[in-house]
Design a protein around this motif. Structure first.
Motif, PDB file in Angstrom:
ATOM      1  N   PHE A 149     -51.353  23.760  -5.226  1.00 37.79           N
ATOM      2  CA  PHE A 149     -51.183  23.288  -4.331  1.00 37.79           C
ATOM      3  C   PHE A 149     -50.892  23.551  -2.807  1.00 37.79           C
ATOM      4  O   PHE A 149     -51.093  24.714  -2.797  1.00 37.79           O
ATOM      5  N   THR A 150     -50.544  22.618  -1.809  1.00 34.56           N
ATOM      6  CA  THR A 150     -50.678  23.440  -0.945  1.00 34.56           C
ATOM      7  C   THR A 150     -50.520  22.050   0.377  1.00 34.56           C
ATOM      8  O   THR A 150     -50.958  21.038   1.302  1.00 34.56           O
ATOM      9  N   ASP A 151     -49.135  22.419   0.115  1.00 34.29           N
ATOM     10  CA  ASP A 151     -47.953  21.058   0.999  1.00 34.29           C
ATOM     11  C   ASP A 151     -48.582  19.704   0.373  1.00 34.29           C
ATOM     12  O   ASP A 151     -48.419  18.908   1.307  1.00 34.29           O
ATOM     13  N   SER A 152     -48.669  19.539  -0.604  1.00 32.51           N
ATOM     14  CA  SER A 152     -49.358  18.659  -0.719  1.00 32.51           C
ATOM     15  C   SER A 152     -48.719  17.679  -2.492  1.00 32.51           C
ATOM     16  O   SER A 152     -48.910  16.673  -2.754  1.00 32.51           O
ATOM     17  N   ALA A 153     -46.840  18.428  -2.759  1.00 31.98           N
ATOM     18  CA  ALA A 153     -46.784  18.020  -4.293  1.00 31.98           C
ATOM     19  C   ALA A 153     -45.630  18.332  -3.907  1.00 31.98           C
ATOM     20  O   ALA A 153     -45.148  19.198  -2.671  1.00 31.98           O
ATOM     21  N   PRO A 154     -44.406  17.621  -4.767  1.00 33.25           N
ATOM     22  CA  PRO A 154     -42.656  18.556  -4.252  1.00 33.25           C
ATOM     23  C   PRO A 154     -42.850  19.650  -4.990  1.00 33.25           C
ATOM     24  O   PRO A 154     -42.483  19.967  -6.030  1.00 33.25           O
ATOM     25  N   VAL A 155     -43.043  20.304  -4.513  1.00 38.78           N
ATOM     26  CA  VAL A 155     -43.044  21.952  -3.882  1.00 38.78           C
ATOM     27  C   VAL A 155     -42.172  22.619  -3.217  1.00 38.78           C
ATOM     28  O   VAL A 155     -41.973  22.699  -2.168  1.00 38.78           O
ATOM     29  N   LEU A 156     -40.917  23.315  -3.667  1.00 31.18           N
ATOM     30  CA  LEU A 156     -40.520  24.455  -2.557  1.00 31.18           C
ATOM     31  C   LEU A 156     -40.884  25.723  -1.795  1.00 31.18           C
ATOM     32  O   LEU A 156     -40.646  26.755  -2.299  1.00 31.18           O
ATOM     33  N   GLU A 157     -41.817  25.243  -1.360  1.00 36.28           N
ATOM     34  CA  GLU A 157     -42.938  26.738  -1.034  1.00 36.28           C
ATOM     35  C   GLU A 157     -41.927  27.918  -0.243  1.00 36.28           C
ATOM     36  O   GLU A 157     -42.462  28.537  -0.424  1.00 36.28           O
ATOM     37  N   VAL A 158     -40.925  27.468   0.577  1.00 41.90           N
ATOM     38  CA  VAL A 158     -40.784  28.599   1.014  1.00 41.90           C
ATOM     39  C   VAL A 158     -39.308  29.417   0.060  1.00 41.90           C
ATOM     40  O   VAL A 158     -39.369  30.908   0.249  1.00 41.90           O
ATOM     41  N   GLU A 159     -38.577  28.299  -0.457  1.00 41.25           N
ATOM     42  CA  GLU A 159     -37.606  28.923  -1.702  1.00 41.25           C
ATOM     43  C   GLU A 159     -39.197  30.377  -2.533  1.00 41.25           C
ATOM     44  O   GLU A 159     -38.664  31.237  -2.717  1.00 41.25           O
ATOM     45  N   LEU A 160     -39.623  29.654  -3.191  1.00 45.02           N
ATOM     46  CA  LEU A 160     -40.669  29.880  -3.860  1.00 45.02           C
ATOM     47  C   LEU A 160     -41.637  31.563  -3.396  1.00 45.02           C
ATOM     48  O   LEU A 160     -41.756  32.694  -3.699  1.00 45.02           O
ATOM     49  N   ALA A 161     -42.253  31.035  -1.800  1.00 44.12           N
ATOM     50  CA  ALA A 161     -42.432  32.590  -0.452  1.00 44.12           C
ATOM     51  C   ALA A 161     -41.509  33.662  -0.744  1.00 44.12           C
ATOM     52  O   ALA A 161     -41.596  34.917  -1.066  1.00 44.12           O
ATOM     53  N   ALA A 162     -39.707  33.187  -0.727  1.00 44.47           N
ATOM     54  CA  ALA A 162     -39.048  34.510  -0.536  1.00 44.47           C
ATOM     55  C   ALA A 162     -38.103  34.640  -1.869  1.00 44.47           C
ATOM     56  O   ALA A 162     -38.893  36.069  -2.324  1.00 44.47           O
ATOM     57  N   LYS A 163     -38.625  34.155  -2.821  1.00 45.96           N
ATOM     58  CA  LYS A 163     -38.690  34.747  -4.297  1.00 45.96           C
ATOM     59  C   LYS A 163     -39.352  35.851  -4.831  1.00 45.96           C
ATOM     60  O   LYS A 163     -39.463  36.842  -5.442  1.00 45.96           O
ATOM     61  N   SER A 164     -41.616  36.065  -4.265  1.00 44.35           N
ATOM     62  CA  SER A 164     -42.015  36.433  -4.517  1.00 44.35           C
ATOM     63  C   SER A 164     -42.656  37.480  -3.601  1.00 44.35           C
ATOM     64  O   SER A 164     -43.373  38.241  -3.445  1.00 44.35           O
ATOM     65  N   GLY A 165     -41.601  37.246  -2.505  1.00 46.54           N
ATOM     66  CA  GLY A 165     -41.308  38.003  -1.097  1.00 46.54           C
ATOM     67  C   GLY A 165     -42.917  38.366  -0.257  1.00 46.54           C
ATOM     68  O   GLY A 165     -43.147  39.105  -0.250  1.00 46.54           O
ATOM     69  N   ILE A 166     -43.400  37.170  -0.365  1.00 43.63           N
ATOM     70  CA  ILE A 166     -43.935  37.023   1.084  1.00 43.63           C
ATOM     71  C   ILE A 166     -43.413  36.875   2.097  1.00 43.63           C
ATOM     72  O   ILE A 166     -43.757  37.131   3.347  1.00 43.63           O
ATOM     73  N   GLY A 167     -42.093  36.716   1.809  1.00 47.51           N
ATOM     74  CA  GLY A 167     -41.248  36.355   3.365  1.00 47.51           C
ATOM     75  C   GLY A 167     -39.695  36.668   3.009  1.00 47.51           C
ATOM     76  O   GLY A 167     -39.520  36.646   1.495  1.00 47.51           O
ATOM     77  N   TRP A 168     -38.534  35.850   3.967  1.00 51.39           N
ATOM     78  CA  TRP A 168     -37.481  35.901   4.045  1.00 51.39           C
ATOM     79  C   TRP A 168     -37.258  34.331   4.921  1.00 51.39           C
ATOM     80  O   TRP A 168     -38.348  34.464   5.615  1.00 51.39           O
ATOM     81  N   ARG A 169     -36.257  33.923   4.229  1.00 49.26           N
ATOM     82  CA  ARG A 169     -36.295  32.217   4.683  1.00 49.26           C
ATOM     83  C   ARG A 169     -35.551  32.203   6.207  1.00 49.26           C
ATOM     84  O   ARG A 169     -34.327  33.373   5.998  1.00 49.26           O
ATOM     85  N   GLY A 170     -36.370  32.242   7.523  1.00 51.00           N
ATOM     86  CA  GLY A 170     -35.793  32.670   8.834  1.00 51.00           C
ATOM     87  C   GLY A 170     -34.083  31.586   8.996  1.00 51.00           C
ATOM     88  O   GLY A 170     -34.478  30.475   8.074  1.00 51.00           O
ATOM     89  N   LYS A 171     -33.542  31.399   9.637  1.00 49.37           N
ATOM     90  CA  LYS A 171     -32.843  30.226  10.309  1.00 49.37           C
ATOM     91  C   LYS A 171     -32.786  29.069  10.681  1.00 49.37           C
ATOM     92  O   LYS A 171     -32.650  28.519  10.413  1.00 49.37           O
ATOM     93  N   HIS A 172     -34.443  28.939  11.006  1.00 48.98           N
ATOM     94  CA  HIS A 172     -35.185  28.072  11.318  1.00 48.98           C
ATOM     95  C   HIS A 172     -36.029  27.189   9.738  1.00 48.98           C
ATOM     96  O   HIS A 172     -36.512  26.354  10.084  1.00 48.98           O
ATOM     97  N   THR A 173     -35.783  28.124   8.752  1.00 50.07           N
ATOM     98  CA  THR A 173     -36.020  27.759   7.341  1.00 50.07           C
ATOM     99  C   THR A 173     -37.506  28.005   7.539  1.00 50.07           C
ATOM    100  O   THR A 173     -38.062  27.773   6.249  1.00 50.07           O
ATOM    101  N   LEU A 174     -38.550  28.524   8.500  1.00 49.72           N
ATOM    102  CA  LEU A 174     -39.720  28.852   8.080  1.00 49.72           C
ATOM    103  C   LEU A 174     -39.563  30.079   7.420  1.00 49.72           C
ATOM    104  O   LEU A 174     -38.987  31.262   7.757  1.00 49.72           O
ATOM    105  N   ALA A 175     -40.901  30.442   6.547  1.00 45.08           N
ATOM    106  CA  ALA A 175     -40.789  32.364   5.755  1.00 45.08           C
ATOM    107  C   ALA A 175     -41.347  32.869   7.067  1.00 45.08           C
ATOM    108  O   ALA A 175     -42.059  32.789   7.795  1.00 45.08           O
ATOM    109  N   LEU A 176     -40.613  34.478   7.310  1.00 45.75           N
ATOM    110  CA  LEU A 176     -40.929  35.395   8.007  1.00 45.75           C
ATOM    111  C   LEU A 176     -41.207  36.755   7.362  1.00 45.75           C
ATOM    112  O   LEU A 176     -40.697  36.932   6.421  1.00 45.75           O
ATOM    113  N   HIS A 177     -42.065  36.870   7.788  1.00 48.53           N
ATOM    114  CA  HIS A 177     -42.848  38.329   7.193  1.00 48.53           C
ATOM    115  C   HIS A 177     -42.384  39.418   8.620  1.00 48.53           C
ATOM    116  O   HIS A 177     -43.064  39.459   9.590  1.00 48.53           O
TER     117      HIS A 177
END
Length: 365
Positions: A145-173
């Motif tokens: 998947f690449t922004d192409s289906a019903p996926v909670l991308e930032v939530e999954l990124a945060a769970k896996s250590g890619i980053g944390w959810r910033g206050k703007h809702t984007l993933a931050l590292h």
């Protein structure tokens, strides 16, 4: 782990990282499929109508938070980060972008969209990573998947250590800011999990304070209906009158919350030439882009994410920006050129565009 043909899980994870690095990804993580903690927030966001006209968000509902329902058999999600800041971006790139926004006659396209369409770049590279994994462990169930289906991308990124959810809702590292794309591979392999990282936004509210339309209505809560990225890309109707002035010269997307984020001083340059800025989308004037007919629009945006909005929406966005330029007080010569360009298209315009043209012309009064 017999399912992995005797390979130790951590050794396989190390191999996975190596394959991903070879494909240009900066980071790989592995999350489980339990996103139950995100369901209440997702439901509240939808009930508030913050998704605007993106009906597919409501249509898929909680499936976004339930990976195993989206792809039966999924037990892990491999998450990937791909940096996209253009290789030629100056050291003080944030300051340079603020300067663009201060030049009202210049057309500003969001940084991520100045190069090749990231959907195509990431999907192909993620699939190659999946293919390498299959070579190592044998056939397995997966879906990319690449922004192409019903996926909670930032939530999954945060769970896996890619980053944390910033206050703007984007993933931050901490070492990459937020200037990166996310992609996922849903798999039925019990890969070892990677640890999440703690959030580091603290008391900072720079992204909230800087948003031109106050679309970040609370920390971690975005009202898409007010977001300039949504308005210029996803929304196909008239731009709300009360939000037009705040759009300034932004004609496709908006980077303000990322420009203001202190962590983006650590944003990494893209490892791939795909995200190098294309000349017409990097510093062109509004008047230059307005002269594109549909055929030239399609030619110039071939392979670009911009093409998906179509020529009509492109012109709507340009009309608003041109009106804002007139109001901002461009030079007499520039102003006259903008007025002539807008007026020359009025009679042939459809109802939607004509309304935006009339609004734009009124801003120079």
């Amino acid at each position: 782990m017999s399912v992995l043909r005797g390979l130790e899980g951590q050794a396989l994870l190390a191999q996975l990282r190596g394959w991903a690095l070879a494909e240009g990804f900066s980071q790989i993580g592995v999350a489980d499929v339990d996103l139950g903690s995100a369901e209440a927030g997702l439901q509240s966001w939808l009930l508030n109508g913050f998704h605007g006209s993106m009906d597919y968000m409501a249509r898929h509902g909680l499936k976004r938070a339930r990976p195993a329902e989206l792809v039966p058999g999924t037990v892990r999600v491999i998450t990937a980060r791909l940096d996209y800041l253009p290789r030629a971006a100056p050291a003080e790139w944030q300051a340079a972008e603020w300067q663009r926004l201060s030049r009202p006659a210049e057309a500003v396209v969001s940084i991520y969209a100045r190069g090749r369409d990231y959907h195509k770049v990431m999907r192909n590279r993620l699939q190659r990573v999946a293919d390498r994994l299959a070579e190592a462990v044998g056939p397995f169930g997966h879906r990319v998947f690449t922004d192409s289906a019903p996926v909670l991308e930032v939530e999954l990124a945060a769970k896996s250590g890619i980053g944390w959810r910033g206050k703007h809702t984007l993933a931050l590292h901490r070492e990459g800011g937020s200037m990166f794309f996310l992609g996922e591979i849903y798999v039925d392999l019990p890969l070892p999990l990677t640890e999440p990282v703690p959030p580091h936004c603290g008391s900072c509210s720079a992204c909230i304070d800087v948003c031109p339309t106050q679309a970040i209505v609370a920390p971690y809560r975005l009202d898409a209906r007010r977001c300039i990225s949504y308005l210029t890309i996803e929304h196909d109707g008239p731009i709300p009158l009360e939000l037009r002035a705040a759009m300034g010269n932004r004609i496709y997307g908006c980077d303000d919350c990322q420009l203001a984020c202190p962590w983006n001083k650590y944003a990494q340059r893209a490892p791939l030439p795909d995200f190098d800025a294309r000349a017409p989308l990097d510093g062109a004037t509004l008047a230059e882009l307005w002269r594109w007919d549909e055929a030239e629009f399609l030619r110039r945006t071939e392979g670009s994410a911009i093409r998906r909005i179509g020529h009509a929406r492109w012109r709507r966005n340009l009309a608003v920006a041109m009106g804002n330029a007139l109001r901002a007080g461009v030079s007499a010569e520039q102003g006259e050129g903008l007025r002539e360009a807008l007026q020359s298209e009025r009679d042939a315009a459809d109802v939607l565009l004509r309304e935006h043209l009339d609004w734009a012309l009124s801003q120079g009064d």
